[in-house]
Design a protein around this motif. Sequence first.
Motif, PDB file in Angstrom:
ATOM      1  N   GLU A 170      -1.633   6.935  -7.026  1.00  0.00           N
ATOM      2  CA  GLU A 170      -2.020   5.920  -5.978  1.00  0.00           C
ATOM      3  C   GLU A 170      -3.229   6.206  -4.992  1.00  0.00           C
ATOM      4  O   GLU A 170      -3.612   7.404  -4.863  1.00  0.00           O
ATOM      5  CB  GLU A 170      -0.865   6.123  -4.799  1.00  0.00           C
ATOM      6  CG  GLU A 170       0.625   5.628  -5.778  1.00  0.00           C
ATOM      7  CD  GLU A 170       0.452   3.991  -5.951  1.00  0.00           C
ATOM      8  OE1 GLU A 170      -0.052   3.223  -4.887  1.00  0.00           O
ATOM      9  OE2 GLU A 170       1.000   3.598  -6.832  1.00  0.00           O
ATOM     10  N   GLN A 174     -15.056   5.096  -2.530  1.00  0.00           N
ATOM     11  CA  GLN A 174     -15.022   4.417  -1.180  1.00  0.00           C
ATOM     12  C   GLN A 174     -15.388   2.966  -1.529  1.00  0.00           C
ATOM     13  O   GLN A 174     -16.317   2.459  -2.086  1.00  0.00           O
ATOM     14  CB  GLN A 174     -16.165   4.886  -0.052  1.00  0.00           C
ATOM     15  CG  GLN A 174     -16.007   4.397   1.100  1.00  0.00           C
ATOM     16  CD  GLN A 174     -16.820   4.946   1.967  1.00  0.00           C
ATOM     17  OE1 GLN A 174     -17.850   5.743   1.568  1.00  0.00           O
ATOM     18  NE2 GLN A 174     -16.794   4.781   3.468  1.00  0.00           N
ATOM     19  N   ASN A 175     -14.252   2.039  -1.287  1.00  0.00           N
ATOM     20  CA  ASN A 175     -14.563   0.537  -1.397  1.00  0.00           C
ATOM     21  C   ASN A 175     -14.951   0.135  -2.940  1.00  0.00           C
ATOM     22  O   ASN A 175     -15.777  -0.585  -3.001  1.00  0.00           O
ATOM     23  CB  ASN A 175     -15.632  -0.007  -0.643  1.00  0.00           C
ATOM     24  CG  ASN A 175     -15.262   0.450   1.039  1.00  0.00           C
ATOM     25  OD1 ASN A 175     -14.083   0.182   1.463  1.00  0.00           O
ATOM     26  ND2 ASN A 175     -16.205   0.452   2.057  1.00  0.00           N
ATOM     27  N   ASP A 235     -11.349  -2.741  -3.296  1.00  0.00           N
ATOM     28  CA  ASP A 235     -11.511  -1.890  -2.109  1.00  0.00           C
ATOM     29  C   ASP A 235     -10.924  -0.509  -1.920  1.00  0.00           C
ATOM     30  O   ASP A 235     -10.212  -0.207  -0.812  1.00  0.00           O
ATOM     31  CB  ASP A 235     -11.160  -2.632  -0.721  1.00  0.00           C
ATOM     32  CG  ASP A 235     -11.947  -3.817  -0.702  1.00  0.00           C
ATOM     33  OD1 ASP A 235     -13.389  -3.783  -1.238  1.00  0.00           O
ATOM     34  OD2 ASP A 235     -11.799  -5.128  -0.183  1.00  0.00           O
ATOM     35  N   ASP A 257      -5.641   6.332  -1.558  1.00  0.00           N
ATOM     36  CA  ASP A 257      -5.427   6.258  -0.138  1.00  0.00           C
ATOM     37  C   ASP A 257      -5.118   5.027   0.472  1.00  0.00           C
ATOM     38  O   ASP A 257      -4.281   4.868   1.349  1.00  0.00           O
ATOM     39  CB  ASP A 257      -6.546   7.313   0.570  1.00  0.00           C
ATOM     40  CG  ASP A 257      -6.603   8.589   0.034  1.00  0.00           C
ATOM     41  OD1 ASP A 257      -5.313   9.008  -0.386  1.00  0.00           O
ATOM     42  OD2 ASP A 257      -7.685   9.094  -0.015  1.00  0.00           O
ATOM     43  N   ARG A 258      -6.292   4.009   0.115  1.00  0.00           N
ATOM     44  CA  ARG A 258      -6.418   2.603   0.788  1.00  0.00           C
ATOM     45  C   ARG A 258      -6.527   1.766  -0.375  1.00  0.00           C
ATOM     46  O   ARG A 258      -7.417   2.238  -1.672  1.00  0.00           O
ATOM     47  CB  ARG A 258      -7.141   2.507   1.790  1.00  0.00           C
ATOM     48  CG  ARG A 258      -6.707   3.592   3.084  1.00  0.00           C
ATOM     49  CD  ARG A 258      -7.496   2.708   4.316  1.00  0.00           C
ATOM     50  NE  ARG A 258      -8.950   2.876   4.348  1.00  0.00           N
ATOM     51  CZ  ARG A 258      -9.586   3.967   4.415  1.00  0.00           C
ATOM     52  NH1 ARG A 258      -9.121   4.981   4.817  1.00  0.00           N
ATOM     53  NH2 ARG A 258     -11.114   3.971   4.526  1.00  0.00           N
ATOM     54  N   GLY A 259      -6.554   0.585  -0.326  1.00  0.00           N
ATOM     55  CA  GLY A 259      -6.886  -0.481  -1.249  1.00  0.00           C
ATOM     56  C   GLY A 259      -5.709  -1.014  -1.877  1.00  0.00           C
ATOM     57  O   GLY A 259      -4.550  -0.750  -1.826  1.00  0.00           O
ATOM     58  N   ARG A 260      -6.053  -1.947  -2.745  1.00  0.00           N
ATOM     59  CA  ARG A 260      -4.899  -2.705  -3.541  1.00  0.00           C
ATOM     60  C   ARG A 260      -5.223  -2.810  -5.146  1.00  0.00           C
ATOM     61  O   ARG A 260      -6.160  -2.987  -5.528  1.00  0.00           O
ATOM     62  CB  ARG A 260      -4.964  -4.303  -3.117  1.00  0.00           C
ATOM     63  CG  ARG A 260      -4.031  -5.259  -3.620  1.00  0.00           C
ATOM     64  CD  ARG A 260      -4.231  -6.570  -3.212  1.00  0.00           C
ATOM     65  NE  ARG A 260      -3.482  -7.719  -3.690  1.00  0.00           N
ATOM     66  CZ  ARG A 260      -3.347  -8.771  -3.622  1.00  0.00           C
ATOM     67  NH1 ARG A 260      -4.549  -9.334  -3.233  1.00  0.00           N
ATOM     68  NH2 ARG A 260      -2.473  -9.581  -4.383  1.00  0.00           N
TER      69      ARG A 260
END
Length: 607
Positions: A66, A32-33, A20, A68-71
């Motif tokens: 890195e 995105q995702n 994601d 912005d979001r996610g793992r």
Amino acid sequence: MLAGMASARRMAAPLVSLEDIVLSQGDGLLFQNLSLFIAPKDRLALIGRNGAGKTTLLRLIAGTLEPDRGRRSVQPAARIILLPQDPPVAGFDTLADYALSEPDAPARHEVEAIASQLGLDLSTSAATASGGERRRAAIARALASKPDLLLLDEPTNHLDLDAIDWLEGWLNRFTGAFAVISHDRTFLTRLTKACIWLDRGQLRRHEVGFGGFEAWTDAVYAEETRIAEKMDSKIAQELHWLQRGVTARRRRNQGRLERLHVMRAERKAMLGMIGTAKLALGTDDVKSKMVIEAQAISKCFGDRAIIKDFSIRIVRGDRIGIVGPNGAGKTTLLKLLTGEIEPDSGSISRAKTLSGITIDQQRKLMDPQKRVRDILADGGDWVTVRGTMKHVQGYLKEFLFPPSVADARIGTFSGGERSRLLLAREFARESNLLVLDEPTNDLDLETLDLLQEVISDYEGTVLIVSHDRDFLDRTTTMTIGLDGSGRVDIVAGGYRELEALQKSRTKSAPRATPPKQALSAPAMAPSRKLNFRDQHDLDKLPATIASLENQIAAIELKLADPLLYSRAPTEFERLTKQMDDLRTKVSAAETRWLEVAEKADILLIQG
């Protein structure tokens, strides 16, 4: 979004996973995702248009960027090594300093061993090293690091064919996983077992190597077109003009390849003895079309002969490929033919109306503050394309850009997009001679298809220096091979024809006569024709290969269904095995055909 996640091979614990992922770029979202899992034995081709985010994705996988979001998750102790497109050698005294600079750098003797196999002197100054030398140093550093996962960003850029062959061999023996971005179709086809495709912010995966990529994407585009037809026609046209264009371009290029084969046959009829650089005297019609004629030219640098006693007549419409190891004299030959430098001996004459443009491998970066319309149309709305006025937005579409980028700043473009824009600018100019020095570097596969199309439609003469074997096979009517010793080979056709000639020469090279050879009865005169079996294989194998390839294409279309494994896993495994068996048969048939074709060439040379 992923396709084909259910593959049995994917069940192993991944070396690295992205889940994601969200990443912004400028005012919008690049990813995105986005999710991706890489298993220990994966051999992945990472494919997408210039600017789609391929290099960015490799950096996310490597952990040097890195999201912005996610793992991002990595298997404990897994070693991930990124081979960058532009090795950061600035600030180091020598290439050895660069290769051994990291705290966990590989052992010196291992780096030196790989560098030696690549023909690289690590004591070379980093400041003066060529692009090929910097690339070799980065490869030695990456491979000696013993990676579990190797991430390769355009690894063949600036490498000659010998170095590419060596790298292919190393990767074939490599027991870890790798993901590679490359424009080299031959390289990808030989090495990869699965494709991950970045397209409009989505990530699709398919468990078939690059050889099945086009069949898969055509199936995806066909499904999207069916969906688009149900939408508002204006929206559908805006969203899918490029997708439909990709498939149409492939069909058009098949027709252009057929025309290329006809041109090669005509050129072969004009050549003298196979494998020599001498051209038979042409007819008056050929003479009237003469663009460049070199007679017995030689060029030396110091005591080293680069070109010896080389003659060629280049006529209007020729597409000439020039290949050879780095330093063999490819760029020198270009400069001799175009008049930039003079030969030490011999003579070169050129048509009085010759007007050329050169797109070289040292592409200077365009001013990042300028807009696209500044580059193409001096800030206006209209481009003069070889004497014809075209609107800048329409012309951009011809080079795979959305019309909306007309006012974009050059600084927002990727390296590949800048190269494509440079091609658009140069091809707009009036000329009758086009000189391309390593034109495929940094270009995506769709742009290479476009470049093939533009070269085919170009009315003048084209000189191409390239290490891209597939590109040469798709574009050239004649290929010139240099080996650095002064010898120059020339064949009608592409890289495959040159390779076959050079292999036949190696096989037919005379061997030393053993001492004290016993007297024997006089030998019978050697046969001047192929035996029945060889002639049968020479005639029949092309049709056999075509039939096998058609069967492979049919299977690839079935495997292009991303739900096939989950719906019918047994059928998926059966088709996969069947395709592997068919590819083995194709390889064996091609090897046999090449063997008898080389034998036929030798008999023809011997008279």
